[in-house]
Design a protein around this motif. Structure first.
Motif, PDB file in Angstrom:
ATOM      1  N   GLN A  17      26.955 -33.644  12.564  1.00 46.82           N
ATOM      2  CA  GLN A  17      28.081 -35.180  11.904  1.00 46.82           C
ATOM      3  C   GLN A  17      26.845 -35.955  10.628  1.00 46.82           C
ATOM      4  N   PRO A  18      27.884 -37.250  10.012  1.00 44.04           N
ATOM      5  CA  PRO A  18      27.002 -38.151   9.205  1.00 44.04           C
ATOM      6  C   PRO A  18      25.728 -38.229  10.195  1.00 44.04           C
ATOM      7  N   CYS A  19      24.177 -38.627   9.560  1.00 39.72           N
ATOM      8  CA  CYS A  19      23.614 -38.864  10.101  1.00 39.72           C
ATOM      9  C   CYS A  19      22.341 -39.221   9.322  1.00 39.72           C
ATOM     10  N   ASP A  20      20.891 -39.999   9.377  1.00 39.34           N
ATOM     11  CA  ASP A  20      19.545 -40.324   8.631  1.00 39.34           C
ATOM     12  C   ASP A  20      18.840 -39.384   8.102  1.00 39.34           C
ATOM     13  N   VAL A  21      18.698 -38.401   9.478  1.00 43.18           N
ATOM     14  CA  VAL A  21      17.861 -37.173   9.733  1.00 43.18           C
ATOM     15  C   VAL A  21      18.493 -36.716  10.529  1.00 43.18           C
ATOM     16  N   LEU A  22      18.432 -35.078   9.685  1.00 45.09           N
ATOM     17  CA  LEU A  22      18.634 -33.916  10.006  1.00 45.09           C
ATOM     18  C   LEU A  22      17.527 -33.077  10.321  1.00 45.09           C
ATOM     19  N   ILE A  23      17.318 -32.810  11.741  1.00 48.42           N
ATOM     20  CA  ILE A  23      17.167 -31.242  11.744  1.00 48.42           C
ATOM     21  C   ILE A  23      17.059 -29.954  12.346  1.00 48.42           C
ATOM     22  N   THR A  24      16.828 -28.937  11.022  1.00 43.29           N
ATOM     23  CA  THR A  24      17.339 -27.474  11.902  1.00 43.29           C
ATOM     24  C   THR A  24      16.246 -26.751  11.803  1.00 43.29           C
ATOM     25  N   HIS A  25      16.734 -25.717  12.463  1.00 44.58           N
ATOM     26  CA  HIS A  25      16.059 -24.389  12.111  1.00 44.58           C
ATOM     27  C   HIS A  25      15.796 -23.684  11.376  1.00 44.58           C
ATOM     28  N   ASN A  26      16.835 -23.192  10.247  1.00 47.40           N
ATOM     29  CA  ASN A  26      16.738 -22.981   8.640  1.00 47.40           C
ATOM     30  C   ASN A  26      16.970 -23.459   8.201  1.00 47.40           C
ATOM     31  N   MET A  27      15.993 -23.268   6.821  1.00 53.08           N
ATOM     32  CA  MET A  27      16.699 -24.012   5.238  1.00 53.08           C
ATOM     33  C   MET A  27      18.030 -24.082   4.846  1.00 53.08           C
ATOM     34  N   PRO A  28      17.585 -25.069   4.067  1.00 50.06           N
ATOM     35  CA  PRO A  28      19.560 -25.326   4.184  1.00 50.06           C
ATOM     36  C   PRO A  28      19.591 -23.814   3.155  1.00 50.06           C
ATOM     37  N   TYR A  29      18.260 -23.364   1.969  1.00 52.63           N
ATOM     38  CA  TYR A  29      18.933 -22.329   1.622  1.00 52.63           C
ATOM     39  C   TYR A  29      19.262 -21.623   1.771  1.00 52.63           C
ATOM     40  N   ASP A  30      19.505 -21.150   3.267  1.00 55.69           N
ATOM     41  CA  ASP A  30      19.135 -19.883   3.847  1.00 55.69           C
ATOM     42  C   ASP A  30      20.543 -19.769   3.787  1.00 55.69           C
ATOM     43  N   THR A  31      21.434 -20.016   4.317  1.00 53.18           N
ATOM     44  CA  THR A  31      23.156 -20.507   3.984  1.00 53.18           C
ATOM     45  C   THR A  31      23.786 -21.392   2.963  1.00 53.18           C
ATOM     46  N   GLU A  32      24.689 -20.648   2.700  1.00 52.58           N
ATOM     47  CA  GLU A  32      26.093 -21.644   1.718  1.00 52.58           C
ATOM     48  C   GLU A  32      26.668 -23.173   2.637  1.00 52.58           C
ATOM     49  N   ILE A  33      26.603 -22.211   4.040  1.00 50.49           N
ATOM     50  CA  ILE A  33      27.582 -22.814   4.852  1.00 50.49           C
ATOM     51  C   ILE A  33      26.202 -24.144   4.790  1.00 50.49           C
ATOM     52  N   LEU A  34      25.242 -23.850   5.349  1.00 48.44           N
ATOM     53  CA  LEU A  34      24.021 -25.250   5.902  1.00 48.44           C
ATOM     54  C   LEU A  34      23.802 -26.300   4.978  1.00 48.44           C
ATOM     55  N   GLN A  35      23.816 -25.382   3.844  1.00 47.81           N
ATOM     56  CA  GLN A  35      23.903 -25.795   2.523  1.00 47.81           C
ATOM     57  C   GLN A  35      24.944 -26.880   1.791  1.00 47.81           C
ATOM     58  N   ASN A  36      25.870 -26.397   1.575  1.00 46.05           N
ATOM     59  CA  ASN A  36      26.862 -27.186   1.277  1.00 46.05           C
ATOM     60  C   ASN A  36      27.768 -28.448   2.299  1.00 46.05           C
ATOM     61  N   LYS A  37      26.974 -28.665   3.568  1.00 50.65           N
ATOM     62  CA  LYS A  37      26.823 -29.558   4.655  1.00 50.65           C
ATOM     63  C   LYS A  37      26.351 -30.682   4.612  1.00 50.65           C
ATOM     64  N   VAL A  38      25.034 -30.285   4.451  1.00 56.58           N
ATOM     65  CA  VAL A  38      24.248 -31.242   3.842  1.00 56.58           C
ATOM     66  C   VAL A  38      24.816 -31.647   2.352  1.00 56.58           C
ATOM     67  N   ASP A  39      25.041 -30.952   1.728  1.00 56.72           N
ATOM     68  CA  ASP A  39      25.404 -31.554   0.325  1.00 56.72           C
ATOM     69  C   ASP A  39      26.119 -32.609   0.263  1.00 56.72           C
ATOM     70  N   GLN A  40      27.336 -32.156   2.174  1.00 56.74           N
ATOM     71  CA  GLN A  40      28.705 -33.239   1.916  1.00 56.74           C
ATOM     72  C   GLN A  40      28.032 -34.010   2.610  1.00 56.74           C
ATOM     73  N   ILE A  41      27.049 -34.489   3.965  1.00 57.50           N
ATOM     74  CA  ILE A  41      26.367 -35.629   4.993  1.00 57.50           C
ATOM     75  C   ILE A  41      25.240 -36.394   3.679  1.00 57.50           C
ATOM     76  N   LYS A  42      24.906 -35.900   3.324  1.00 59.19           N
ATOM     77  CA  LYS A  42      23.239 -36.454   2.549  1.00 59.19           C
ATOM     78  C   LYS A  42      22.697 -37.158   3.621  1.00 59.19           C
ATOM     79  N   PRO A  43      22.198 -36.437   4.413  1.00 59.23           N
ATOM     80  CA  PRO A  43      20.979 -37.165   4.900  1.00 59.23           C
ATOM     81  C   PRO A  43      19.835 -37.869   4.295  1.00 59.23           C
ATOM     82  N   ARG A  44      19.385 -38.812   5.109  1.00 63.07           N
ATOM     83  CA  ARG A  44      18.140 -39.320   3.906  1.00 63.07           C
ATOM     84  C   ARG A  44      16.903 -38.475   4.041  1.00 63.07           C
TER      85      ARG A  44
END
Length: 107
Positions: A17-44
């Motif tokens: 969900q939209p948030c200020d801080v997103l913590i994941t195990h994977n780096m965003p560039y590890d999968t296009e799916i995660l990077q697209n989600k980060v690009d969409q919600i733009k956490p700080r």
């Protein structure tokens, strides 16, 4: 999201969900799916740690990406990356000790 199938990746990304801080195990560039989600919600801040060899910070499109991996080759070598987060900005503390990488390192 490390060993997930593509279907599971989509299902897990949909839970973010939209948030200020997103913590994941994977780096965003590890999968296009995660990077697209980060690009969409733009956490700080997006903090992650799987990629042990690229400890440091990247700022891209208003998101502070922090690879906070503390272990490199099974040795605790990297110090914690401290941030101050307020309503106006994200400030990296002790920035002289942090590696700034740009662009994102490869997989």
């Amino acid at each position: 999201m490390f060993y997930f199938s593509e279907e599971d990746l989509h299902r897990q990304a949909a839970l973010i969900q939209p948030c200020d801080v997103l913590i994941t195990h994977n780096m965003p560039y590890d999968t296009e799916i995660l990077q697209n989600k980060v690009d969409q919600i733009k956490p700080r801040i997006h903090a992650f740690g799987h990629m042990h060899g690229h400890w440091g910070v990247n700022i891209r499109d208003g998101v502070v990406y922090i690879n906070s991996s503390s272990v490199s080759h099974h040795v605790y070598k990297n110090k914690p990356i401290r941030v101050n987060l307020d309503q106006q900005k994200v400030a990296i503390v002790d920035f002289e000790n942090i590696t700034y990488w740009d662009p994102f390192p490869g997989k």
